[in-house]
Design a protein around this motif. Sequence first.
Motif, PDB file in Angstrom:
ATOM      1  N   MET A 206       0.847  -1.166   0.000  1.00  0.00           N
ATOM      2  CA  MET A 206       0.000   0.000   0.000  1.00  0.00           C
ATOM      3  C   MET A 206       0.894   1.230   0.000  1.00  0.00           C
ATOM      4  O   MET A 206       1.903   1.266   0.685  1.00  0.00           O
ATOM      5  N   LYS A 207       0.498   2.210  -0.776  1.00  0.00           N
ATOM      6  CA  LYS A 207       1.285   3.432  -0.902  1.00  0.00           C
ATOM      7  C   LYS A 207       0.425   4.654  -0.636  1.00  0.00           C
ATOM      8  O   LYS A 207      -0.758   4.669  -0.964  1.00  0.00           O
ATOM      9  N   CYS A 208       1.056   5.678  -0.091  1.00  0.00           N
ATOM     10  CA  CYS A 208       0.430   6.978   0.065  1.00  0.00           C
ATOM     11  C   CYS A 208       1.356   7.979  -0.607  1.00  0.00           C
ATOM     12  O   CYS A 208       2.541   8.055  -0.282  1.00  0.00           O
ATOM     13  N   ILE A 209       0.813   8.738  -1.555  1.00  0.00           N
ATOM     14  CA  ILE A 209       1.624   9.642  -2.366  1.00  0.00           C
ATOM     15  C   ILE A 209       1.146  11.075  -2.147  1.00  0.00           C
ATOM     16  O   ILE A 209      -0.046  11.366  -2.281  1.00  0.00           O
TER      17      ILE A 209
ATOM     18  N   ILE B 151      -3.901   7.470  -2.102  1.00  0.00           N
ATOM     19  CA  ILE B 151      -3.669   6.193  -1.433  1.00  0.00           C
ATOM     20  C   ILE B 151      -3.908   5.121  -2.475  1.00  0.00           C
ATOM     21  O   ILE B 151      -4.979   5.053  -3.063  1.00  0.00           O
ATOM     22  N   ARG B 152      -2.891   4.272  -2.733  1.00  0.00           N
ATOM     23  CA  ARG B 152      -2.946   3.288  -3.821  1.00  0.00           C
ATOM     24  C   ARG B 152      -2.677   1.883  -3.316  1.00  0.00           C
ATOM     25  O   ARG B 152      -2.138   1.692  -2.249  1.00  0.00           O
ATOM     26  N   GLU B 153      -3.014   0.928  -4.177  1.00  0.00           N
ATOM     27  CA  GLU B 153      -2.696  -0.490  -3.978  1.00  0.00           C
ATOM     28  C   GLU B 153      -3.280  -1.055  -2.684  1.00  0.00           C
ATOM     29  O   GLU B 153      -2.674  -1.900  -2.039  1.00  0.00           O
TER      30      GLU B 153
ATOM     31  N   MET C  18      -7.485  -0.782  -4.646  1.00  0.00           N
ATOM     32  CA  MET C  18      -8.312   0.408  -4.593  1.00  0.00           C
ATOM     33  C   MET C  18      -7.440   1.665  -4.583  1.00  0.00           C
ATOM     34  O   MET C  18      -6.333   1.646  -4.063  1.00  0.00           O
ATOM     35  N   ILE C  19      -7.967   2.755  -5.148  1.00  0.00           N
ATOM     36  CA  ILE C  19      -7.262   4.033  -5.155  1.00  0.00           C
ATOM     37  C   ILE C  19      -8.191   5.091  -4.568  1.00  0.00           C
ATOM     38  O   ILE C  19      -9.346   5.203  -4.973  1.00  0.00           O
ATOM     39  N   VAL C  20      -7.673   5.838  -3.609  1.00  0.00           N
ATOM     40  CA  VAL C  20      -8.422   6.948  -3.015  1.00  0.00           C
ATOM     41  C   VAL C  20      -7.591   8.204  -3.222  1.00  0.00           C
ATOM     42  O   VAL C  20      -6.425   8.264  -2.837  1.00  0.00           O
ATOM     43  N   THR C  21      -8.188   9.208  -3.858  1.00  0.00           N
ATOM     44  CA  THR C  21      -7.530  10.485  -4.070  1.00  0.00           C
ATOM     45  C   THR C  21      -8.204  11.512  -3.172  1.00  0.00           C
ATOM     46  O   THR C  21      -9.419  11.646  -3.188  1.00  0.00           O
ATOM     47  N   ILE C  22      -7.394  12.219  -2.403  1.00  0.00           N
ATOM     48  CA  ILE C  22      -7.907  13.262  -1.505  1.00  0.00           C
ATOM     49  C   ILE C  22      -7.387  14.593  -2.031  1.00  0.00           C
ATOM     50  O   ILE C  22      -6.183  14.833  -2.057  1.00  0.00           O
ATOM     51  N   LYS C  23      -8.311  15.440  -2.487  1.00  0.00           N
ATOM     52  CA  LYS C  23      -7.942  16.759  -3.004  1.00  0.00           C
ATOM     53  C   LYS C  23      -8.227  17.792  -1.930  1.00  0.00           C
ATOM     54  O   LYS C  23      -9.286  17.775  -1.305  1.00  0.00           O
TER      55      LYS C  23
END
Length: 88
Positions: A1-4, A14-16, A56-61
């Motif tokens: 799991m990654k947070c970019i 937040i990916r993978e 799953m991918i979560v994008t926080i803007k």
Amino acid sequence: MKCILSSSRKEITIREVVNHVYVEKAIYEINPVLLSKKYNPKYFFEGTPILSERGMIVTIKLDKPISQDDWLFIKRLLQLYGFTIVEE
């Protein structure tokens, strides 16, 4: 799991993620920080929590760039849940 964290410091991805429980816990922990500092987060969800589909991918803007102190706090929280942190 990654947070970019994006280079503009206005987007956290937040990916993978292969289990929705990890995303739920991460959002539950960081959302109060983002709301209390008036970053006004907007969440975008895509994908499924299936490993073969890259998870799953979560994008926080955010409305404004996140401060260094807030980012360090969020970074430590997410590392406790097993996320690898990447800054682009």
